[in-house]
Structures are given as C-alpha cells and as structure tokens.
Design a protein around this motif. Sequence first.
Motif, PDB file in Angstrom:
ATOM      1  N   THR A 112       0.831  -1.207   0.000  1.00  0.00           N
ATOM      2  CA  THR A 112       0.000   0.000   0.000  1.00  0.00           C
ATOM      3  C   THR A 112       0.864   1.254   0.000  1.00  0.00           C
ATOM      4  OG1 THR A 112      -1.770  -1.154   1.152  1.00  0.00           O
ATOM      5  CG2 THR A 112      -1.797   1.253   1.255  1.00  0.00           C
ATOM      6  N   MET A 113       1.915   1.226   0.766  1.00  0.00           N
ATOM      7  CA  MET A 113       2.831   2.372   0.821  1.00  0.00           C
ATOM      8  C   MET A 113       3.446   2.620  -0.559  1.00  0.00           C
ATOM      9  SD  MET A 113       6.259   2.631   3.121  1.00  0.00           S
ATOM     10  CE  MET A 113       5.948   3.760   4.442  1.00  0.00           C
ATOM     11  N   THR A 114       3.834   1.533  -1.217  1.00  0.00           N
ATOM     12  CA  THR A 114       4.417   1.644  -2.561  1.00  0.00           C
ATOM     13  C   THR A 114       3.390   2.198  -3.546  1.00  0.00           C
ATOM     14  OG1 THR A 114       5.845  -0.239  -2.059  1.00  0.00           O
ATOM     15  CG2 THR A 114       5.606   0.362  -4.391  1.00  0.00           C
ATOM     16  N   LEU A 115       2.167   1.658  -3.491  1.00  0.00           N
ATOM     17  CA  LEU A 115       1.127   2.122  -4.412  1.00  0.00           C
ATOM     18  C   LEU A 115       0.741   3.572  -4.143  1.00  0.00           C
ATOM     19  CD1 LEU A 115      -1.108  -1.042  -4.651  1.00  0.00           C
ATOM     20  CD2 LEU A 115       0.208   0.021  -6.502  1.00  0.00           C
ATOM     21  N   ASP A 116       0.720   3.967  -2.878  1.00  0.00           N
ATOM     22  CA  ASP A 116       0.408   5.365  -2.563  1.00  0.00           C
ATOM     23  C   ASP A 116       1.424   6.309  -3.187  1.00  0.00           C
ATOM     24  OD1 ASP A 116      -1.863   4.712  -1.135  1.00  0.00           O
ATOM     25  OD2 ASP A 116      -0.908   4.908   0.831  1.00  0.00           O
ATOM     26  N   ARG A 117       2.668   5.879  -3.235  1.00  0.00           N
ATOM     27  CA  ARG A 117       3.734   6.739  -3.754  1.00  0.00           C
ATOM     28  C   ARG A 117       3.901   6.623  -5.275  1.00  0.00           C
ATOM     29  NH1 ARG A 117       7.635  10.389  -1.645  1.00  0.00           N
ATOM     30  NH2 ARG A 117       6.490   9.805   0.194  1.00  0.00           N
ATOM     31  N   TYR A 118       3.796   5.397  -5.793  1.00  0.00           N
ATOM     32  CA  TYR A 118       4.143   5.151  -7.192  1.00  0.00           C
ATOM     33  C   TYR A 118       2.998   4.585  -8.029  1.00  0.00           C
ATOM     34  CZ  TYR A 118       8.860   5.780  -5.462  1.00  0.00           C
ATOM     35  OH  TYR A 118       9.979   6.302  -4.875  1.00  0.00           O
ATOM     36  N   GLY A 119       1.810   4.485  -7.466  1.00  0.00           N
ATOM     37  CA  GLY A 119       0.678   3.878  -8.152  1.00  0.00           C
ATOM     38  C   GLY A 119       0.372   4.483  -9.510  1.00  0.00           C
ATOM     39  N   HIS A 120       0.579   5.780  -9.635  1.00  0.00           N
ATOM     40  CA  HIS A 120       0.288   6.444 -10.908  1.00  0.00           C
ATOM     41  C   HIS A 120       1.201   5.978 -12.039  1.00  0.00           C
ATOM     42  CE1 HIS A 120       3.600   8.783  -9.241  1.00  0.00           C
ATOM     43  NE2 HIS A 120       3.827   9.244 -10.463  1.00  0.00           N
ATOM     44  N   LEU A 121       2.294   5.323 -11.704  1.00  0.00           N
ATOM     45  CA  LEU A 121       3.232   4.863 -12.724  1.00  0.00           C
ATOM     46  C   LEU A 121       2.910   3.470 -13.249  1.00  0.00           C
ATOM     47  CD1 LEU A 121       6.580   6.062 -11.126  1.00  0.00           C
ATOM     48  CD2 LEU A 121       5.252   7.177 -12.921  1.00  0.00           C
ATOM     49  N   PHE A 122       2.093   2.722 -12.498  1.00  0.00           N
ATOM     50  CA  PHE A 122       1.735   1.374 -12.951  1.00  0.00           C
ATOM     51  C   PHE A 122       0.739   1.487 -14.096  1.00  0.00           C
ATOM     52  CE2 PHE A 122       3.450   0.379  -8.813  1.00  0.00           C
ATOM     53  CZ  PHE A 122       4.117  -0.809  -9.040  1.00  0.00           C
ATOM     54  N   PRO A 123       0.964   0.718 -15.164  1.00  0.00           N
ATOM     55  CA  PRO A 123       0.077   0.826 -16.328  1.00  0.00           C
ATOM     56  C   PRO A 123      -1.307   0.250 -16.042  1.00  0.00           C
ATOM     57  CG  PRO A 123       1.629  -0.965 -16.641  1.00  0.00           C
ATOM     58  CD  PRO A 123       2.025  -0.253 -15.362  1.00  0.00           C
ATOM     59  N   ASP A 124      -2.283   0.771 -16.747  1.00  0.00           N
ATOM     60  CA  ASP A 124      -3.633   0.226 -16.686  1.00  0.00           C
ATOM     61  C   ASP A 124      -3.631  -1.034 -17.540  1.00  0.00           C
ATOM     62  OD1 ASP A 124      -6.285  -0.418 -16.898  1.00  0.00           O
ATOM     63  OD2 ASP A 124      -6.918   1.474 -17.764  1.00  0.00           O
ATOM     64  N   ARG A 125      -3.844  -2.175 -16.905  1.00  0.00           N
ATOM     65  CA  ARG A 125      -3.746  -3.450 -17.606  1.00  0.00           C
ATOM     66  C   ARG A 125      -5.089  -4.159 -17.683  1.00  0.00           C
ATOM     67  NH1 ARG A 125       0.293  -6.691 -14.448  1.00  0.00           N
ATOM     68  NH2 ARG A 125      -0.094  -8.165 -16.113  1.00  0.00           N
ATOM     69  N   LEU A 126      -6.187  -3.415 -17.610  1.00  0.00           N
ATOM     70  CA  LEU A 126      -7.498  -4.044 -17.613  1.00  0.00           C
ATOM     71  C   LEU A 126      -7.747  -4.860 -18.875  1.00  0.00           C
ATOM     72  CD1 LEU A 126      -9.743  -1.276 -16.025  1.00  0.00           C
ATOM     73  CD2 LEU A 126      -9.004  -3.425 -15.004  1.00  0.00           C
ATOM     74  N   ASP A 127      -7.357  -4.346 -20.030  1.00  0.00           N
ATOM     75  CA  ASP A 127      -7.547  -5.089 -21.283  1.00  0.00           C
ATOM     76  C   ASP A 127      -6.749  -6.384 -21.270  1.00  0.00           C
ATOM     77  OD1 ASP A 127      -9.277  -3.205 -22.294  1.00  0.00           O
ATOM     78  OD2 ASP A 127      -7.735  -2.157 -23.446  1.00  0.00           O
ATOM     79  N   GLU A 128      -5.531  -6.312 -20.781  1.00  0.00           N
ATOM     80  CA  GLU A 128      -4.672  -7.499 -20.713  1.00  0.00           C
ATOM     81  C   GLU A 128      -5.289  -8.560 -19.790  1.00  0.00           C
ATOM     82  OE1 GLU A 128      -0.288  -8.557 -18.929  1.00  0.00           O
ATOM     83  OE2 GLU A 128      -0.585  -6.558 -19.790  1.00  0.00           O
TER      84      GLU A 128
END
Length: 67
Positions: free
Chosen positions: A36-52
């Motif tokens: 959660t700490m990682t996602l709070d800081r860097y979550g915006h960098l993870f790609p949207d992979r819903l289609d995948e």
Amino acid sequence: MGLTPHKLRHTAASLAIAAGADVKVVQAMLGHATATMTLDRYGHLFPDRLDEVAEAMDAARSRVLAA
C-alpha cells in the motif's frame, strides 16, 4: 537542484515499474513496509492493464470450455 539519493531512488522505482516489475517487487526493492505504501507513492506509474487481464480471463475460459 542536483542529483540526490531521493531522486535516484525515485528513478530506480520508475524504471523498475516501466520494465514490468509488479508492486511487490518494487516494495521489496525500496524496503517499504507494505505494498500500500508503494502504491500510494508510485501507483500512478503502474500501467492500466485491464484489457490485458480481460484477454487472459477470456483465454482461460476458452481453454476450460474446450476441455
């Protein structure tokens, strides 16, 4: 402003995410207590992979139906 350890750390996290590292890998790399700490800081960098994910689920369903 020059190069700082914080900037290098952020760059390393960004490059790892761009290379496909999942949140647990980035968490371990940075020494964060929780994902959660990682996602709070860097979550915006993870790609949207819903289609995948949807395509993988459809392929799995097709394999089950074909069996």
